[in-house]
Scaffold this motif. Sequence first.
Motif: not given
Length: 319
Positions: A1-13, A15-20
């Motif tokens: 499925m497509k999802a938005l995901q972030f692995s660190k914080t502090g910058d909107l950059a 946040l990425t579109v990933v396949e999960r």
Amino acid sequence: MKALQFSKTGDLAALTVVERPTPTPAAGEVLVQVKAAGLNPSDVKNVLGRFPYTTLPRIPGRDFAGVVVEGPSALIGQAVWGTGKDLGFYRDGAHAGYLTLPTEGVARKPEALSFVQAASLGVPYTTAWDALQRTGVAAGTRLLVIGANGAVGSAAIALANVLGARVLAAVRRPEQARLLREQGVEVVVLEQPEALAGEVNAVFSAGAEVIFDTTGHWVPAAVPALAVFGRLAIIAAPLDGHVQLPALALYRKGGSVVGVNSLLYSSAECARMLNQFGQYFDQGLLPLPRDLQETPLVEGLLSYAQVNDGSSAKVVLIP
């Protein structure tokens, strides 16, 4: 499925579109196919690192509407909606094609609401409902809503009208006041803080029994506008978290301050709230949301940036 995901914080950059892979529900959980997911300012703040309890990596998103595809047989195929403090913070949230959550964390979606409309309401309406319930708003209550043009303020006015309260709205701009008056709402325009009490007392001769400040900036001015034993509910504060509270004036009136924080409630607790007021949509007592901005989930990164830049559009992401 497509999802938005972030692995660190502090910058909107981050946040990425990933396949999960589609998640698998555990015992006591349901799998919901997300049809629409609301985007709230708190989702943006989450990616920016404002919530230290968020665990990573994480799919954000608190508000959703969708269909149960796995879980108890009585729920499979049911249209549901939900929100809660767990979603997007320490369990994956709704900005994805599917999500899992406790069985009791979903509420039956009102038939009067589309998936998109339902997904736009979770945080604003549960926040407003909590504020009105905890301050005892009922038939005849003299209620002042500060910041009445915002999502939470609008929800508070709509719900208070259903409860039979006497509602007075307060907004900053004349054009906002004009729109509310066209809807039959009594309005004062916020100008000088020291003038607020006089303006409120011109409408409510004994002051407002409940004041709901959805901005956090009018607390000092609101206290003189309170009635004896009045209640002041707040959901926000200035960036430094501090306001000058006129404690002596509050004490002399026997007033109280109620902090309202939707992130104190689990998805199960929010589902109970949704069931309490959701019936009002099907009864035609609450207005249906309008002017929603539908955006494909895979284009959601731009929507996050727009909300962070102060856009007032209510964005709903569509997987």
